[in-house]
Design an enzyme around this catalytic site. Structure first.
Site, PDB file in Angstrom:
ATOM      1  N   ALA A  15       0.825  -1.176   0.055  1.00  0.00           N
ATOM      2  CA  ALA A  15       0.077  -0.051  -0.020  1.00  0.00           C
ATOM      3  C   ALA A  15       1.184   0.989  -0.085  1.00  0.00           C
ATOM      4  CB  ALA A  15      -1.036  -0.304   0.699  1.00  0.00           C
ATOM      5  N   ARG A  16       2.540   1.283   0.530  1.00  0.00           N
ATOM      6  CA  ARG A  16       3.153   2.306   1.143  1.00  0.00           C
ATOM      7  C   ARG A  16       3.470   2.535  -0.582  1.00  0.00           C
ATOM      8  NH1 ARG A  16       3.918   4.050   5.704  1.00  0.00           N
ATOM      9  NH2 ARG A  16       1.807   2.505   7.402  1.00  0.00           N
ATOM     10  N   ARG A  17       3.881   0.777  -1.109  1.00  0.00           N
ATOM     11  CA  ARG A  17       4.788   1.574  -2.529  1.00  0.00           C
ATOM     12  C   ARG A  17       3.751   1.779  -3.884  1.00  0.00           C
ATOM     13  NH1 ARG A  17       7.351  -4.241  -3.408  1.00  0.00           N
ATOM     14  NH2 ARG A  17       7.144  -3.764  -5.781  1.00  0.00           N
ATOM     15  N   SER A  35      -8.195   0.981   7.531  1.00  0.00           N
ATOM     16  CA  SER A  35      -7.324   0.173   8.118  1.00  0.00           C
ATOM     17  C   SER A  35      -7.784   0.093   9.786  1.00  0.00           C
ATOM     18  CB  SER A  35      -6.296   1.430   9.085  1.00  0.00           C
ATOM     19  OG  SER A  35      -5.459   0.810   9.711  1.00  0.00           O
ATOM     20  N   HIS A  78      -8.042 -11.590   0.358  1.00  0.00           N
ATOM     21  CA  HIS A  78      -8.366 -10.604  -0.704  1.00  0.00           C
ATOM     22  C   HIS A  78      -9.962 -11.171  -0.501  1.00  0.00           C
ATOM     23  CE1 HIS A  78      -4.185 -10.862  -2.044  1.00  0.00           C
ATOM     24  NE2 HIS A  78      -4.118 -10.180  -0.814  1.00  0.00           N
ATOM     25  N   LYS A  96      -2.397  -9.020  -6.402  1.00  0.00           N
ATOM     26  CA  LYS A  96      -2.065 -11.051  -6.729  1.00  0.00           C
ATOM     27  C   LYS A  96      -1.751 -11.751  -4.997  1.00  0.00           C
ATOM     28  CE  LYS A  96       1.584 -11.457  -6.046  1.00  0.00           C
ATOM     29  NZ  LYS A  96       2.741 -11.164  -4.322  1.00  0.00           N
TER      30      LYS A  96
END
Ligand SMILES: NC(=O)c1ccc[n+]([C@@H]2O[C@H](COP(=O)([O-])OP(=O)(O)OC[C@H]3O[C@@H](n4cnc5c(N)ncnc54)[C@H](OP(=O)(O)O)[C@@H]3O)[C@@H](O)[C@H]2O)c1
Length: 326
Positions: A15-17, A35, A78, A96
């Site tokens: 998520a940060r990337r 969150s 997911h 994924k």
């Protein structure tokens, strides 16, 4: 310029990337983050300038401003998270592997098609410019008949039985975390295999820490694939045809270059440098699909995602790896 309003579900590493990549896509507006914890949402929102910060995933999904949800939770969540996002009327880009197993994937795909919303598995490799060029070369027949695909993805993860890489309840194991990349590459080049041969080494938590896979195909081609959580492997991919082969150097799953090496001795360097981590290509692709009012990505269609999940199930069955509830 039309703007696409994203909501981020989960605040972990990817998520940060994603947030760093969104910086390269001006029309991507991350309007909210959700969150399990309000404090974590606040910290993430402050760090990346996300205005709305929710202390639950349900609160994020209830926000009418959010159009597209990026599901960035462990694999085991997911399906649940994507179904909830669809129920809330959102488009979804889900990390994924799409789900834990094929049964979950079928359920999610059914809901996706019934909803009319866009849903895509975040197989970001497919969106890199050099990968699109490789697909063009394959379709143009430049390699001749592809006979062999070789790809590996192995890295050394510190052992932590509670982490999502090793914990069965979070869908741990090399196959679902990194093995899905070579499997998806083999699908992209050769389609679904006729036969699946494999072996795996299971660790103390019962998940595959190392797996080696051979796919065979109707036309006689083979794919030789491996994944590992315990050792660093070369992380290269090779697509070998009767007229030429393509080598994608490390890190082949997020490539900026490839070499087209012909049997006549000539080599072409396919070079597509990019800034940052490369997730921006996937974000742009989602926007392109939405602009065209598509409900599936032509580069990562849901039927192919399902076929991949079925093969992942078959492989795990060969090793006796089952997740809680299966
Ligand atoms: N495309 C890529 O290159 C790439 C790279 C890495 C990972 N991924 C995929 O992205 C997903 C997340 O990976 P990650 O490396 O970002 O994982 P991570 O760092 O562990 O983050 C996962 C996040 O999910 C949320 N979560 C909800 N329930 C959880 C639970 N029971 N245990 C742990 N976290 C929970 C947490 O966010 P909150 O606490 O905020 O709720 C957590 O920060 C995986 O499916 C992985 O395969 C993709």
């Amino acid at each position: 310029m039309s703007v696409f309003k994203w909501g981020i579900l989960g605040t972990g590493k990817i998520a940060r990337r994603f947030m760093q990549a969104a910086f390269y896509v001006p029309e991507a507006q991350v309007v909210a983050v959700g969150s399990r914890s309000q404090a974590t949402a606040n910290q993430f929102g402050a760090q990346f300038g996300v205005p709305k910060r929710y202390g639950s995933y349900d609160a994020l999904l209830a926000d009418p401003e959010v159009e597209i949800v990026y599901v960035a939770t462990p694999h085991s969540l997911h399906a649940e998270n994507t179904l909830a996002a669809l129920q809330a009327g959102k488009h979804v880009l889900c990390e994924k592997p799409f789900t834990l197993n094929a049964a979950q994937a079928e359920q999610v795909i059914h809901a996706a098609r019934a909803s009319g919303k866009f849903v895509m598995e975040g197989m970001w490799t497919r969106c890199f410019p050099v990968v699109r060029e490789i697909v063009r070369r394959l379709q143009a027949g430049e390699l001749g008949e592809v006979r062999v695909v070789i790809a590996d993805f192995g890295f050394r993860a510190p052992f932590d039985p509670a982490s999502r890489l090793f914990a069965p309840e979070l869908g741990g194991g090399a196959l679902l975390d990194v093995g899905v990349y070579p499997v998806a590459l083999a699908f992209m080049v050769l389609g679904a295999p006729k036969q699946t041969l494999s072996t795996a080494t299971l660790g103390s938590t019962g998940v595959d820490e190392l797996c080696s896979i051979v796919f065979t195909y109707e036309n006689g081609a083979h794919a030789l694939l491996s994944a590992s959580l315990r050792a660093d492997t070369p992380k290269q991919a090779h697509i070998c045809g009767t007229n030429a082969r393509i080598t994608i150097p490390e890190p082949w799953w997020k490539p900026s270059e490839a070499y087209l090496i012909r049997t006549d001795g000539t080599t072409e360097h396919l070079l597509y440098p990019y800034e940052g981590d490369g997730l921006q290509f996937e974000i742009r692709h989602v926007h392109d699909c939405l602009r065209q009012r598509l409900t599936e990505s032509p580069w990562m269609p849901l039927d192919e995602t399902l076929a991949i999940m079925r093969v992942l199930d078959t492989l795990r069955a060969q090793w006796g790896v089952r997740y809680p509830g299966e």
